[in-house]
Design a protein around this motif. Structure first.
Motif, short mmCIF file in Angstrom:
data_model
loop_
_atom_site.label_atom_id
_atom_site.label_comp_id
_atom_site.label_asym_id
_atom_site.label_seq_id
_atom_site.Cartn_x
_atom_site.Cartn_y
_atom_site.Cartn_z
N ASN A 43 44.23 48.04 55.36
CA ASN A 43 44.01 47.60 56.74
C ASN A 43 43.70 48.78 57.66
N HIS A 100 50.53 42.39 63.15
CA HIS A 100 49.48 43.21 63.73
C HIS A 100 49.95 43.80 65.06
N CYS A 144 41.87 40.15 65.66
CA CYS A 144 41.33 39.42 64.52
C CYS A 144 41.24 37.93 64.83
N ASN A 145 40.31 37.28 64.11
CA ASN A 145 40.02 35.88 64.37
C ASN A 145 40.20 35.03 63.12
N HIS A 146 40.95 35.56 62.14
CA HIS A 146 41.11 34.82 60.89
C HIS A 146 42.56 34.84 60.46
N PRO A 189 45.87 34.72 63.23
CA PRO A 189 44.87 35.38 64.07
C PRO A 189 45.47 35.89 65.38
N CYS A 190 45.20 37.16 65.66
CA CYS A 190 45.76 37.77 66.88
C CYS A 190 45.12 37.20 68.14
N ASP A 208 35.21 44.68 65.85
CA ASP A 208 35.61 44.67 64.45
C ASP A 208 34.36 44.58 63.56
N ASN A 253 34.35 44.20 60.38
CA ASN A 253 34.64 43.36 59.22
C ASN A 253 34.26 41.91 59.54
N GLN A 289 34.82 39.21 58.12
CA GLN A 289 35.87 38.23 57.84
C GLN A 289 36.86 38.11 59.00
N ALA A 290 36.97 39.17 59.80
CA ALA A 290 37.98 39.17 60.86
C ALA A 290 37.37 39.14 62.25
N GLY A 310 36.96 37.62 67.47
CA GLY A 310 38.07 37.44 68.40
C GLY A 310 37.65 37.43 69.85
#
Length: 356
Positions: free
Chosen positions: A29, A56, A81-83, A89-90, A108, A110, A112-113, A116
């Motif tokens: 991470n 997180h 993060c959105n996942h 998810p944060c 971000d 990534n 996958q994340a 957000g």
């Protein structure tokens, strides 16, 4: 307005310091810090991510703030993060806590994340991004690079004499570097998630490729990088790289680019520490796959022997691959002094990899 910016700027500096807290695992991470400012600009909560599977940074900060999070501004080093992974998810946690504004340093990378920002805005939260973005990316240089490019960041480390030799003419190479330099190397190994060498290095030098402390004791298995041996040559089963001190992966290929893609896509690796011999080093350099060079220069002369890097096909000084010196220190003292140089490819005029 200026006062608000100053408070958020100072809060982001604090969040970056939290993200860089020593001892936080660097894999898999990213390191993230978060600071919560109340409506009057006072600090009401802060936190940082302690490692995979742990809350997180945003959740840590919300817990420390409690009810004071409602109406607050969250200043965070990486887009929330959105996942849902090991944790929720944060972005949703910030919405549920009633945060009114979110200031983000780095988007971000990534896929996958990411997302957000959009989730927060859709819920009516004010969002700004880009404050100290370069500094935030530097905190997670290898992680950011890997997700942007689809391959791990590569640090090539080698030791050399003053005349550029990594081994004497009879093949002996232990030890070009001094004991202090070797101890320093283990500190750098610990910053990576992958050690990579070629089959010849394993056959001839029989390295263990673990991270060890000042008394040459290996760190716990869970803290060890993945050991990767690249090449098609069969190797004896008694080589130390195949012991149980750390996991080992054989990649039967001579293609550095394919190897890096496999390490990223199939093994979630972000930072490779390349410690192979001159032939493997030359293959990575010629393929444009070296992003950082660490060399220990010993105060000795050999006059002949193996070069630190193999042939690169360069015939004239105008075609030299040029590096930018980013750090230099003396490791050790007296007869054991080595000069450690850390260099990265210049931004222009080189094919030697990219920068994060």
């Amino acid at each position: 307005m200026a006062e608000t910016f100053t408070r958020e700027y100072d809060a982001m500096r604090r969040a970056l310091a939290l993200a860089a807290t020593p001892g936080v695992p660097l894999h898999p991470n990213p390191r993230v810090g978060c600071v919560l400012l109340g409506p009057d600009g006072t600090l009401v909560g802060e936190g940082y991510h302690h490692g995979a599977g742990m809350p997180h940074a945003e959740v840590e900060a919300l817990r420390s703030a409690g009810d004071r999070a409602r109406g607050a501004t969250a200043v965070v080093t990486l887009e929330p993060c959105n996942h849902t992974g090991r944790t929720g998810p944060c972005a949703q946690a910030l919405i549920a806590a009633g945060v009114a504004r979110v200031v983000i340093a780095q988007r971000d990378p990534n896929p996958q994340a990411a997302g957000g920002m959009e989730t927060l805005r859709a819920a009516g939260v004010e969002v700004d991004a880009g404050l100290l973005a370069d500094e935030a990316a530097e905190v997670n240089r290898a992680w950011t690079f890997a997700h942007r490019t689809g391959r791990p960041y590569v640090t090539w480390k080698f030791a050399t004499t003053l005349d550029g030799r990594s081994a004497a003419s009879d093949g002996t190479s232990r030890w070009v570097s001094s004991p202090p330099a070797r101890r320093d190397t283990h500190l750098l190994r610990a910053l990576c998630d992958t050690m990579l060498v070629g089959t010849n290095t394993v056959a001839v030098d029989d390295p263990q490729l673990t991270v060890r402390d000042d008394e040459d004791r290996p760190l716990p298995r869970g803290a060890q990088p993945l050991r990767v041996v690249l090449g098609e040559r069969d190797l004896p089963a008694d080589r130390r790289v195949f012991d149980d001190a750390a996991p080992t992966l054989r990649l039967r290929s001579h293609d550095p680019e394919a190897a890096l893609r496999v390490l990223y896509a199939e093994h979630d690796r972000h930072h490779v520490f390349l410690e192979g011999g001159p032939t493997l080093a030359a293959a990575f350099v010629k393929a444009g796959l070296v992003d950082e060079v660490v060399t220990y220069v010993a105060p000795m002369l050999l006059g002949a022997g193996r070069s630190a890097v193999g042939k690169l096909g360069i015939r004239t000084i105008a075609d030299a691959l040029r590096l930018e010196l980013v750090d230099s220190i003396v490791v050790g003292a007296g007869a054991e002094a080595n000069v450690r140089l850390i260099m990265r490819p210049t931004r222009e005029g080189t094919t030697m990899g990219g920068t994060a």
